[in-house]
Design a protein around this motif. Structure first.
Motif, PDB file in Angstrom:
ATOM      1  N   VAL A 177       0.862  -1.195   0.000  1.00 43.84           N
ATOM      2  CA  VAL A 177       0.000   0.000   0.000  1.00 43.84           C
ATOM      3  C   VAL A 177       0.887   1.231   0.000  1.00 43.84           C
ATOM      4  CG1 VAL A 177      -1.758   1.299   1.232  1.00 43.84           C
ATOM      5  CG2 VAL A 177      -1.836  -1.229   1.188  1.00 43.84           C
ATOM      6  N   THR A 178       0.767   2.038  -1.043  1.00 40.36           N
ATOM      7  CA  THR A 178       1.620   3.221  -1.170  1.00 40.36           C
ATOM      8  C   THR A 178       0.834   4.536  -1.222  1.00 40.36           C
ATOM      9  OG1 THR A 178       1.575   3.000  -3.584  1.00 40.36           O
ATOM     10  CG2 THR A 178       3.374   1.883  -2.409  1.00 40.36           C
ATOM     11  N   GLN A 179      -0.454   4.487  -1.106  1.00 43.03           N
ATOM     12  CA  GLN A 179      -1.280   5.702  -1.225  1.00 43.03           C
ATOM     13  C   GLN A 179      -0.918   6.695  -0.126  1.00 43.03           C
ATOM     14  OE1 GLN A 179      -5.389   5.187  -2.316  1.00 43.03           O
ATOM     15  NE2 GLN A 179      -6.026   6.627  -0.679  1.00 43.03           N
ATOM     16  N   PRO A 180      -0.691   7.984  -0.466  1.00 48.69           N
ATOM     17  CA  PRO A 180      -0.377   8.983   0.561  1.00 48.69           C
ATOM     18  C   PRO A 180      -1.573   9.203   1.490  1.00 48.69           C
ATOM     19  CG  PRO A 180       0.211   9.764  -1.626  1.00 48.69           C
ATOM     20  CD  PRO A 180      -0.625   8.533  -1.819  1.00 48.69           C
ATOM     21  N   PRO A 181      -1.338   9.665   2.711  1.00 47.34           N
ATOM     22  CA  PRO A 181      -2.450   9.963   3.630  1.00 47.34           C
ATOM     23  C   PRO A 181      -3.317  11.114   3.084  1.00 47.34           C
ATOM     24  CG  PRO A 181      -0.359   9.835   4.805  1.00 47.34           C
ATOM     25  CD  PRO A 181      -0.020   9.864   3.349  1.00 47.34           C
ATOM     26  N   SER A 182      -4.570  11.147   3.527  1.00 45.49           N
ATOM     27  CA  SER A 182      -5.415  12.280   3.141  1.00 45.49           C
ATOM     28  C   SER A 182      -5.006  13.537   3.905  1.00 45.49           C
ATOM     29  CB  SER A 182      -6.899  11.974   3.410  1.00 45.49           C
ATOM     30  OG  SER A 182      -7.150  11.870   4.810  1.00 45.49           O
ATOM     31  N   GLN A 183      -4.413  13.340   5.068  1.00 49.00           N
ATOM     32  CA  GLN A 183      -3.788  14.442   5.803  1.00 49.00           C
ATOM     33  C   GLN A 183      -2.795  13.828   6.773  1.00 49.00           C
ATOM     34  OE1 GLN A 183      -6.363  16.657   8.423  1.00 49.00           O
ATOM     35  NE2 GLN A 183      -6.272  15.083  10.013  1.00 49.00           N
ATOM     36  N   GLY A 184      -1.843  14.613   7.242  1.00 49.18           N
ATOM     37  CA  GLY A 184      -0.854  14.096   8.175  1.00 49.18           C
ATOM     38  C   GLY A 184       0.115  13.150   7.504  1.00 49.18           C
ATOM     39  N   ASN A 185       0.607  12.184   8.309  1.00 48.26           N
ATOM     40  CA  ASN A 185       1.662  11.308   7.831  1.00 48.26           C
ATOM     41  C   ASN A 185       1.271   9.845   7.783  1.00 48.26           C
ATOM     42  OD1 ASN A 185       3.687  13.435   7.637  1.00 48.26           O
ATOM     43  ND2 ASN A 185       3.663  13.449   9.895  1.00 48.26           N
ATOM     44  N   SER A 186       0.109   9.472   8.317  1.00 48.79           N
ATOM     45  CA  SER A 186      -0.221   8.042   8.353  1.00 48.79           C
ATOM     46  C   SER A 186      -1.733   7.879   8.424  1.00 48.79           C
ATOM     47  CB  SER A 186       0.447   7.357   9.558  1.00 48.79           C
ATOM     48  OG  SER A 186       0.049   7.984  10.779  1.00 48.79           O
ATOM     49  N   TYR A 187      -2.172   6.645   8.272  1.00 46.80           N
ATOM     50  CA  TYR A 187      -3.578   6.284   8.356  1.00 46.80           C
ATOM     51  C   TYR A 187      -3.630   4.805   8.673  1.00 46.80           C
ATOM     52  CZ  TYR A 187      -2.545   5.003   3.487  1.00 46.80           C
ATOM     53  OH  TYR A 187      -1.987   4.484   2.359  1.00 46.80           O
ATOM     54  N   VAL A 188      -4.827   4.200   8.722  1.00 51.74           N
ATOM     55  CA  VAL A 188      -4.927   2.779   9.052  1.00 51.74           C
ATOM     56  C   VAL A 188      -5.619   2.030   7.919  1.00 51.74           C
ATOM     57  CG1 VAL A 188      -4.874   3.029  11.562  1.00 51.74           C
ATOM     58  CG2 VAL A 188      -7.054   3.221  10.353  1.00 51.74           C
ATOM     59  N   GLY A 189      -5.308   0.727   7.852  1.00 49.19           N
ATOM     60  CA  GLY A 189      -5.950  -0.166   6.903  1.00 49.19           C
ATOM     61  C   GLY A 189      -6.519  -1.359   7.640  1.00 49.19           C
ATOM     62  N   PHE A 190      -7.763  -1.731   7.292  1.00 46.79           N
ATOM     63  CA  PHE A 190      -8.440  -2.839   7.947  1.00 46.79           C
ATOM     64  C   PHE A 190      -8.718  -3.921   6.912  1.00 46.79           C
ATOM     65  CE2 PHE A 190     -10.588   0.614  10.715  1.00 46.79           C
ATOM     66  CZ  PHE A 190      -9.450   0.723  11.515  1.00 46.79           C
ATOM     67  N   VAL A 191      -8.460  -5.184   7.286  1.00 43.51           N
ATOM     68  CA  VAL A 191      -8.750  -6.308   6.417  1.00 43.51           C
ATOM     69  C   VAL A 191      -9.938  -7.077   6.966  1.00 43.51           C
ATOM     70  CG1 VAL A 191      -7.254  -7.991   7.590  1.00 43.51           C
ATOM     71  CG2 VAL A 191      -7.711  -8.239   5.135  1.00 43.51           C
ATOM     72  N   TYR A 192     -10.745  -7.617   6.055  1.00 44.26           N
ATOM     73  CA  TYR A 192     -11.839  -8.496   6.445  1.00 44.26           C
ATOM     74  C   TYR A 192     -11.461  -9.899   6.032  1.00 44.26           C
ATOM     75  CZ  TYR A 192     -16.513 -10.538   6.876  1.00 44.26           C
ATOM     76  OH  TYR A 192     -17.582 -11.335   7.225  1.00 44.26           O
ATOM     77  N   GLY A 193     -11.264 -10.779   7.024  1.00 48.67           N
ATOM     78  CA  GLY A 193     -10.926 -12.149   6.709  1.00 48.67           C
ATOM     79  C   GLY A 193     -12.141 -13.045   6.759  1.00 48.67           C
ATOM     80  N   SER A 194     -12.936 -12.857   7.770  1.00 52.39           N
ATOM     81  CA  SER A 194     -14.165 -13.623   7.935  1.00 52.39           C
ATOM     82  C   SER A 194     -14.991 -12.894   8.973  1.00 52.39           C
ATOM     83  CB  SER A 194     -13.854 -15.054   8.414  1.00 52.39           C
ATOM     84  OG  SER A 194     -13.275 -15.007   9.714  1.00 52.39           O
ATOM     85  N   ALA A 195     -16.159 -13.439   9.275  1.00 54.94           N
ATOM     86  CA  ALA A 195     -17.008 -12.800  10.279  1.00 54.94           C
ATOM     87  C   ALA A 195     -16.330 -12.748  11.636  1.00 54.94           C
ATOM     88  CB  ALA A 195     -18.338 -13.536  10.374  1.00 54.94           C
ATOM     89  N   SER A 196     -15.374 -13.668  11.835  1.00 51.92           N
ATOM     90  CA  SER A 196     -14.656 -13.657  13.119  1.00 51.92           C
ATOM     91  C   SER A 196     -13.333 -12.925  13.008  1.00 51.92           C
ATOM     92  CB  SER A 196     -14.430 -15.099  13.589  1.00 51.92           C
ATOM     93  OG  SER A 196     -13.634 -15.809  12.651  1.00 51.92           O
ATOM     94  N   TRP A 197     -13.036 -12.406  11.814  1.00 55.14           N
ATOM     95  CA  TRP A 197     -11.770 -11.686  11.627  1.00 55.14           C
ATOM     96  C   TRP A 197     -12.060 -10.375  10.875  1.00 55.14           C
ATOM     97  CZ3 TRP A 197      -7.122 -13.071  13.675  1.00 55.14           C
ATOM     98  CH2 TRP A 197      -6.022 -12.290  13.302  1.00 55.14           C
ATOM     99  N   GLN A 198     -12.590  -9.431  11.645  1.00 58.01           N
ATOM    100  CA  GLN A 198     -12.892  -8.107  11.109  1.00 58.01           C
ATOM    101  C   GLN A 198     -12.018  -7.101  11.855  1.00 58.01           C
ATOM    102  OE1 GLN A 198     -17.422  -8.764  11.586  1.00 58.01           O
ATOM    103  NE2 GLN A 198     -17.268  -7.135  10.050  1.00 58.01           N
ATOM    104  N   GLU A 199     -11.059  -6.559  11.096  1.00 58.15           N
ATOM    105  CA  GLU A 199     -10.148  -5.625  11.744  1.00 58.15           C
ATOM    106  C   GLU A 199     -10.809  -4.252  11.918  1.00 58.15           C
ATOM    107  OE1 GLU A 199      -5.936  -7.573  10.223  1.00 58.15           O
ATOM    108  OE2 GLU A 199      -6.595  -5.635   9.410  1.00 58.15           O
ATOM    109  N   GLY A 200     -10.375  -3.545  12.966  1.00 59.36           N
ATOM    110  CA  GLY A 200     -10.899  -2.205  13.244  1.00 59.36           C
ATOM    111  C   GLY A 200     -10.074  -1.557  14.336  1.00 59.36           C
ATOM    112  N   ALA A 201     -10.590  -0.419  14.864  1.00 57.49           N
ATOM    113  CA  ALA A 201      -9.913   0.315  15.934  1.00 57.49           C
ATOM    114  C   ALA A 201     -10.973   0.920  16.848  1.00 57.49           C
ATOM    115  CB  ALA A 201      -9.000   1.397  15.381  1.00 57.49           C
TER     116      ALA A 201
END
Length: 527
Positions: free
Chosen positions: A55-79
């Protein structure tokens, strides 16, 4: 920092405390399976981007952002993170987030599996008690801003951002703007500024949020502050104003905020009230004089004034239009007139009236004898006020306007003297007394010449035209005196002596006369 502003505070209400989350832009060092502090990964493995899994997309602001992957109903990434306070149930919150899909395929990410972003509320970290918002499926590469509106059903204390999509879908999240509460508010819908009304009418409006538990109206009307009747989101109240002219009505809506404090918002409308105007005229009077009251009220429009209710401030009332009232004592009283017009409007006005105290006229004088001047002394009195005018009539054609005058009567007799005093408030009182001009007596007496050491008799012959002689003062020329009417005196030396009689009448008028007596020596008998 994420800030939630709740309510529209005004000066008389509690200021609302903003809700906050920390690091809403996800600023931190990029890395796999981590989120920037203090966001929690909730035991799964989101990533701090860019630079991970291709993943190389620049942040919409600042220096960083987060990415969440969906693996299954029991594997839903978030914050997830705790708020600095609780949300307000039933309040709409508006904010924005930036979302993007990614064409990267590192780490087994499926670039053709597009995801949506969900926003959950809960009472604990990483909890999913209520799904408050879900985005459309994000299929675009590159950042787009999404408007988020949530209305929690409970006072949630935590927020949780989580992805939902097909297997191995990946979504990018950045730049959560402050959550702004769509504040509870109150509106007046039945009237606008400048509307004209009679003194009695219905005011109505609505609220935008059911968490408002009451609407209170304040202004110059009867019963203020007055609770409005609240039915659903609509409120209304009948108002009866106390007077005409420009009037402001304030509508204040109250509700309990997320800090369990009573909070309020308000609005107002400026109206022109056209009602009858209560007024009356009178003239302050002196004690003992009835006071006429004249109604000077003015009706409005086609209405007429149908009732008059007077309160004279001393426990007495009247329903006449133009009454006269006699107060029992002097003093200051508050008089009120309530008028009622044919259209049911009632208006009251009040004025203070003063009943002035009357003076008490009085005077003293000396009893005068023929040829004397009579002196008059004012001794009038008053408790409250000042006597400033004196009118004397002496019953002989003479008058005076000074406080302590004199008068000389030309003829004998008894005169009816009157004093009228007037105060600065115009109150008067009069008194009459009999004042006499009395005759002088004519002192006289008879006697016979006497002999040495022989008692000489003196006989009073004094007279007065009116009254009586009541006093006699004798001096016999030898040091002896007497005060009886017909005294005797014995001389122990021969010769001539001046005898003076002073006669006094019952009105203290006096006259004196002096005569000479000859006291002869006794002969010397011899043969």
């Amino acid at each position: 920092m994420l800030t939630l502003f709740v309510g529209n505070a005004f000066s008389q209400c509690n200021e609302l405390i903003p809700l906050e989350v920390i690091n809403p832009g996800f600023e931190g060092p990029p890395g796999q399976h981590i989120t920037p502090a203090p966001w929690s990964t909730c035991g799964i493995t989101p990533d701090t981007q860019p630079g991970q899994w291709g993943v190389t997309q620049p942040p919409s602001q600042g220096n960083s952002y987060v990415g969440f992957v969906y693996g299954s109903a029991s594997w839903q990434e978030g914050a997830s993170q705790a708020l600095s306070g609780s949300m307000q149930a039933g309040v709409q919150y508006d904010f924005t987030i930036d979302l993007s899909a990614t064409p990267a395929a590192g780490g087994g990410i499926n670039p053709n599996s597009f995801c949506s972003m969900e926003v959950w509320g809960s009472s604990a970290l990483c909890g999913r008690n209520e799904l408050m918002w879900s985005s459309p499926v994000v299929t675009h590469y590159g950042w787009q801003t999404y408007n988020v509106s949530i209305t929690p059903t409970s006072n949630w204390t935590h927020i949780y951002f989580i992805c939902n999509c097909g297997p191995l879908g990946y979504i990018l999240l950045d730049n959560i703007t402050p959550l702004q509460a769509n504040n509870p508010n109150v509106f007046i819908t039945s009237h606008v500024d400048g509307d004209a009304e009679t003194c009695g009418f219905n005011l109505a409006g609505n609220i935008n949020n059911a968490i408002i538990d009451s609407v209170i109206l304040t202004g110059n009307f009867q019963g203020s502050p007055l609770p409005a009747t609240l039915v659903g989101l609509d409120w209304s109240a009948p108002l009866t104003f106390n007077g005409p002219g420009n009037q402001t009505v304030i509508a204040t809506a109250y509700y309990t905020d997320q800090q369990s404090q009573e909070t309020c918002v308000s609005t107002h409308v400026d109206l022109v009230i056209n009602s009858p105007a209560s007024n009356f005229t009178f003239v302050n009077q002196c004690d003992g004089t009835g006071i006429p009251f004249t109604d000077a009220s003015v009706p409005f429009g086609a209405s007429i004034i149908s009732n008059w209710d007077w309160d004279f401030g001393d426990g007495n009332t009247s329903t006449q239009q133009n009454p006269t009232h006699l107060y029992a004592t002097s003093g200051t009283y508050t008089v009120s007139l309530e008028i009622t017009s044919s259209d049911g409007c009632s208006v009251t006005s009040s004025q203070d009236i003063t009943v002035f105290e009357n003076p008490v006229a009085d005077f003293t004088f000396n009893e005068a004898c023929e040829g004397d001047i009579t002196n008059f002394t004012d001794v009038s009195s008053i408790g409250v006020g000042t006597v400033n005018s004196w009118a004397w009539t002496f019953d002989d054609g003479n008058t005076s306007a000074i406080q302590d005058p004199t008068n000389s009567y030309a003829t004998l007799g008894v005169y009816d003297v009157q004093l009228t005093v007037t105060t600065t408030d115009g109150c008067t009182n009069s008194v009459n007394q009999d004042v006499g001009m009395y005759p002088l007596p004519v002192a006289d007496f008879t006697f016979s010449d006497g002999c040495l050491n022989t008692s000489s008799q003196f006989t009073d012959a004094s007279a007065v035209s009116t009254g009586a002689v009541t006093g006699w003062d004798w001096t016999f020329g030898n040091g002896a005196i007497a005060n009886s009417q017909n005294p005797a005196n014995t001389y122990v030396a021969d010769g001539t002596f001046d005898i003076t009689l002073t006669a006094t009448t019952d009105h203290a008028c006096t006259d004196a006369v002096t005569q000479t007596i000859t006291v002869h020596p006794l002969p010397v008998a011899d043969f």
